[in-house]
Design an enzyme around this catalytic site. Structure first.
Site, PDB file in Angstrom:
ATOM      1  N   ARG A  54       0.827  -1.220   0.000  1.00 43.69           N
ATOM      2  CA  ARG A  54       0.000   0.000   0.000  1.00 43.69           C
ATOM      3  C   ARG A  54       0.860   1.268   0.000  1.00 43.69           C
ATOM      4  O   ARG A  54       0.452   2.296  -0.542  1.00 43.69           O
ATOM      5  CB  ARG A  54      -0.931  -0.025   1.226  1.00 43.69           C
ATOM      6  N   ILE A  56      -7.316   7.611  -0.313  1.00 42.72           N
ATOM      7  CA  ILE A  56      -7.151   6.161  -0.469  1.00 42.72           C
ATOM      8  C   ILE A  56      -7.929   5.561   0.693  1.00 42.72           C
ATOM      9  O   ILE A  56      -7.779   5.978   1.842  1.00 42.72           O
ATOM     10  CB  ILE A  56      -5.659   5.750  -0.463  1.00 42.72           C
ATOM     11  N   SER A  57      -8.789   4.590   0.393  1.00 41.97           N
ATOM     12  CA  SER A  57      -9.681   4.062   1.424  1.00 41.97           C
ATOM     13  C   SER A  57      -8.900   3.297   2.488  1.00 41.97           C
ATOM     14  O   SER A  57      -7.763   2.878   2.280  1.00 41.97           O
ATOM     15  CB  SER A  57     -10.708   3.118   0.792  1.00 41.97           C
ATOM     16  N   GLN A  58      -9.605   3.100   3.605  1.00 40.49           N
ATOM     17  CA  GLN A  58      -9.073   2.307   4.713  1.00 40.49           C
ATOM     18  C   GLN A  58      -8.863   0.866   4.213  1.00 40.49           C
ATOM     19  O   GLN A  58      -9.753   0.320   3.549  1.00 40.49           O
ATOM     20  CB  GLN A  58     -10.184   2.324   5.752  1.00 40.49           C
TER      21      GLN A  58
END
Ligand code: SAH
Length: 214
Positions: free
Chosen positions: A34, A60-62
């Site tokens: 990530r 950016i999502s969890q």
């Protein structure tokens, strides 16, 4: 154990404790770094389960949300998947480990331009990224086995429903952008569409038209 390996183990443990049980999804989350999708001053936090800012005022999502959405999509290795909202490219990279081909679109040209070299560097050759208004889907590549929308619309966009194969699954957040939204799973059957509510989420809105930079 090295600090990196320990952080990764904690990351996978956090995903499991939030309900991510699918071994293929956990494997993809372990494989894709990530940190590569995050701006350098936030890379230290890449393995924490929190959303982070990216360019163009987006996020950016969890990771647990990425993993739970991926799990809900029930992707098989032969599937062609459309993702709306490339953002950093992280979700597309995770999907690319699980499906045959990924099409991903974002309304911001800059985000697509910045994600492409990361995909190339990681050798993710099954991802095609475009700048486009994803509310209209990708009619030239349709129909899709799976569609994942990573920005919230008030209702599932009609063109996306139309571009889903029979037996296909779409996962998307729906609701007002300033409120808590519902993540739903839509399955296309011979007779129509089945809707299933999954959980509450918070996403940036699905916005019509291309971004100003595009
Ligand atoms: N999936 C991304 C996070 C997405 S954030 C990741 O893994 O990092 C939501 C993204 O949806 C933003 O990048 C935003 O630009 C994009 N978006 C919003 N409305 C859109 C639209 N109509 N068409 C395409 N992309 C859209």
């Amino acid at each position: 154990m090295s600090p990196d390996a320990e952080r990764k183990m904690q990351f996978l443990f956090a995903l499991r404790s939030k309900g991510v049980t699918d071994a293929r999804v956990l494997g993809a989350m372990e494989q894709i770094d990530r940190a590569a999708f995050i701006r350098h001053y936030f890379t230290d936090r890449a393995w924490e389960d929190m959303p982070l800012p990216i360019a163009c005022g987006q996020t950016i999502s969890q990771p647990s949300v990425v993993a739970l959405m991926t799990q809900a999509l029930q992707v098989s290795p032969r599937d062609t998947v459309l993702e709306i909202g490339t953002g950093s490219g992280y979700q597309a990279a995770v999907l690319s480990c699980l499906a045959r081909r990924i099409y991903t679109v974002d309304r911001h040209r800059r985000l697509v331009r910045e994600a492409l070299p990361i995909f190339e560097e990681m050798g993710l050759t099954n991802i095609t990224a475009f700048t486009a208004d994803g509310s209209f889907g990708l009619p030239d590549q349709a129909p899709f086995d799976r569609i994942l929308v990573t920005a919230a619309a008030e209702d599932p966009p009609g063109p996306l429903l139309a571009q889903l194969k029979i037996g296909g699954i779409m996962v998307l957040p729906v609701g007002q952008s300033d409120a808590v939204q519902k993540l739903i799973r839509v399955t296309r059957t011979e007779r129509g569409f089945d809707y299933h509510e999954l959980r509450e989420v918070r996403f940036v809105p699905l916005v019509e038209g291309l971004g100003k930079d595009s």
